[in-house]
Design an enzyme around this catalytic site. Structure first.
Site, PDB file in Angstrom:
ATOM      1  CE  LYS A  93      -3.878  -2.250   2.450  1.00 54.69           C
ATOM      2  NZ  LYS A  93      -4.771  -2.165   3.645  1.00 54.69           N
ATOM      3  CG  PHE A 140     -13.090   2.355   8.115  1.00 53.30           C
ATOM      4  CD1 PHE A 140     -12.653   1.649   6.999  1.00 53.30           C
ATOM      5  CD2 PHE A 140     -13.744   1.651   9.127  1.00 53.30           C
ATOM      6  CE1 PHE A 140     -12.855   0.281   6.883  1.00 53.30           C
ATOM      7  CE2 PHE A 140     -13.952   0.273   9.012  1.00 53.30           C
ATOM      8  CZ  PHE A 140     -13.510  -0.412   7.888  1.00 53.30           C
ATOM      9  NE  ARG A 177      -5.971 -12.343   5.621  1.00 53.88           N
ATOM     10  CZ  ARG A 177      -6.771 -11.273   5.616  1.00 53.88           C
ATOM     11  NH1 ARG A 177      -6.754 -10.413   4.622  1.00 53.88           N
ATOM     12  NH2 ARG A 177      -7.582 -11.035   6.624  1.00 53.88           N
ATOM     13  CB  THR A 190      -7.522  -6.210   9.824  1.00 53.71           C
ATOM     14  OG1 THR A 190      -7.907  -7.397   9.127  1.00 53.71           O
ATOM     15  CG2 THR A 190      -7.936  -4.985   9.042  1.00 53.71           C
ATOM     16  NE  ARG A 232      -2.568  -6.048   6.862  1.00 58.27           N
ATOM     17  CZ  ARG A 232      -3.763  -6.513   6.540  1.00 58.27           C
ATOM     18  NH1 ARG A 232      -4.419  -7.314   7.370  1.00 58.27           N
ATOM     19  NH2 ARG A 232      -4.312  -6.181   5.385  1.00 58.27           N
ATOM     20  CG  ASN A 261      -3.456  -2.665   7.091  1.00 58.69           C
ATOM     21  OD1 ASN A 261      -3.338  -2.195   5.955  1.00 58.69           O
ATOM     22  ND2 ASN A 261      -4.539  -3.296   7.491  1.00 58.69           N
ATOM     23  CG  HIS A 266      -5.199  -6.328  -0.062  1.00 58.32           C
ATOM     24  ND1 HIS A 266      -6.395  -6.318   0.615  1.00 58.32           N
ATOM     25  CD2 HIS A 266      -5.324  -7.253  -1.057  1.00 58.32           C
ATOM     26  CE1 HIS A 266      -7.216  -7.199   0.048  1.00 58.32           C
ATOM     27  NE2 HIS A 266      -6.598  -7.774  -0.972  1.00 58.32           N
TER      28      HIS A 266
HETATM   29  N1  UDP Z   1      -9.655  -0.951   7.858  1.00 59.70           N
HETATM   30  C1  UDP Z   1      -9.639   0.137   8.729  1.00 59.70           C
HETATM   31  N2  UDP Z   1     -10.365   0.066   9.875  1.00 59.70           N
HETATM   32  C2  UDP Z   1     -11.087  -1.043  10.215  1.00 59.70           C
HETATM   33  C3  UDP Z   1     -11.088  -2.139   9.339  1.00 59.70           C
HETATM   34  C4  UDP Z   1     -10.372  -2.059   8.164  1.00 59.70           C
HETATM   35  O1  UDP Z   1      -8.988   1.138   8.452  1.00 59.70           O
HETATM   36  O2  UDP Z   1     -11.717  -1.038  11.293  1.00 59.70           O
HETATM   37  C5  UDP Z   1      -8.881  -0.873   6.599  1.00 59.70           C
HETATM   38  C6  UDP Z   1      -7.521  -1.558   6.688  1.00 59.70           C
HETATM   39  O3  UDP Z   1      -6.563  -0.819   5.925  1.00 59.70           O
HETATM   40  C7  UDP Z   1      -7.806  -2.918   6.078  1.00 59.70           C
HETATM   41  C8  UDP Z   1      -8.809  -2.554   4.974  1.00 59.70           C
HETATM   42  O4  UDP Z   1      -9.611  -1.525   5.569  1.00 59.70           O
HETATM   43  O5  UDP Z   1      -6.638  -3.549   5.600  1.00 59.70           O
HETATM   44  C9  UDP Z   1      -9.697  -3.699   4.520  1.00 59.70           C
HETATM   45  O6  UDP Z   1     -10.389  -4.238   5.616  1.00 59.70           O
HETATM   46  P1  UDP Z   1     -10.625  -5.807   5.775  1.00 59.70           P
HETATM   47  O7  UDP Z   1     -11.613  -5.982   6.880  1.00 59.70           O
HETATM   48  O8  UDP Z   1     -10.935  -6.411   4.457  1.00 59.70           O
HETATM   49  O9  UDP Z   1      -9.207  -6.304   6.324  1.00 59.70           O
HETATM   50  P2  UDP Z   1      -8.019  -7.081   5.582  1.00 59.70           P
HETATM   51  O10 UDP Z   1      -8.628  -8.123   4.687  1.00 59.70           O
HETATM   52  O11 UDP Z   1      -7.223  -6.040   4.837  1.00 59.70           O
HETATM   53  O12 UDP Z   1      -7.221  -7.683   6.716  1.00 59.70           O
HETATM   54 MG    MG Z   2     -10.190  -8.047   3.312  1.00 60.32          MG
END
Ligand code: UDP
Ligand code: MG
Length: 165
Positions: free
Chosen positions: A10, A58, A90, A96, A107, A121, A124
């Site tokens: 990112k 957000f 992952r 996350t 992360r 973080n 992705h």
């Molecule tokens: N995100 C955030 N706040 C939250 C949840 C998600 O800023 O409470 C952002 C974060 O950058 C995350 C992205 O949104 O990586 C996508 O969220 P997802 O739940 O899909 O998590 P991921 O699959 O990236 O772990």
């Molecule tokens: Mg996701």
């Protein structure tokens, strides 16, 4: 089981010069890199990538974040392929929320939460095979991937393309 996963470094990862660190950590998986490109993310691509989160408070900040409004305006997109690629990536990526992520995960080591509450973080990683397919097809065309991962069709098109002069 072999599968493929979309990885994005990112804008915060690129701005903080973490590309090498992230790729080194990912090489521990011994997976194959089958696609890689630098992308300037349009609003359309950002909103489509995160479409499942569009009702979250957000969402607007998340779209700006991935478009690079707060950092360099670029993302490095990669496709990794191999045995259990999705879960292996992952695992190294971490949870996350960077504060909850294992501190040796990518992360956990490099992420932060902004005062606006966005999780910056660093990377992705696709969460499951359905997300991986949708995401890889969004970020890559078939000829940008050097493995046969999804079926394709040949379509004749007359479009203007940029060539080196
Ligand atoms: N995100 C955030 N706040 C939250 C949840 C998600 O800023 O409470 C952002 C974060 O950058 C995350 C992205 O949104 O990586 C996508 O969220 P997802 O739940 O899909 O998590 P991921 O699959 O990236 O772990
Ligand atoms: Mg996701």
């Amino acid at each position: 089981m072999n599968n493929q996963t979309l990885i994005l470094i990112k804008p915060d990862g690129l701005t903080k010069s973490l590309t090498g660190n992230v790729l080194s950590r990912l090489s521990e998986t011994k997976l194959d890199i089958v696609g890689a490109r630098m992308v300037q993310v349009s609003r359309e691509l950002a909103e489509e990538h995160y479409r499942e989160l569009k009702d979250k408070p957000f969402f607007d900040d998340l779209v700006k974040y991935i478009m690079g409004e707060y950092h360099k305006k670029k993302v490095m997109a990669l496709v990794y392929y191999g045995e259990n690629a999705i879960s292996k990536v992952r695992e190294i990526c971490g949870k996350t929320n960077p504060e909850e992520a294992d501190s040796v995960s990518i992360r956990g080591a490099y992420g932060r939460i902004t005062t606006a509450g966005v999780y910056e973080n660093v990377m992705h990683a696709s969460a499951n095979p359905q997300d991986a397919e949708r995401e890889i097809k969004l970020w890559f065309t078939p000829d940008e991937i050097i493995a046969d991962i999804y079926s394709t069709i040949e379509v004749e098109e007359q479009t203007k393309t940029l060539k080196w002069q």
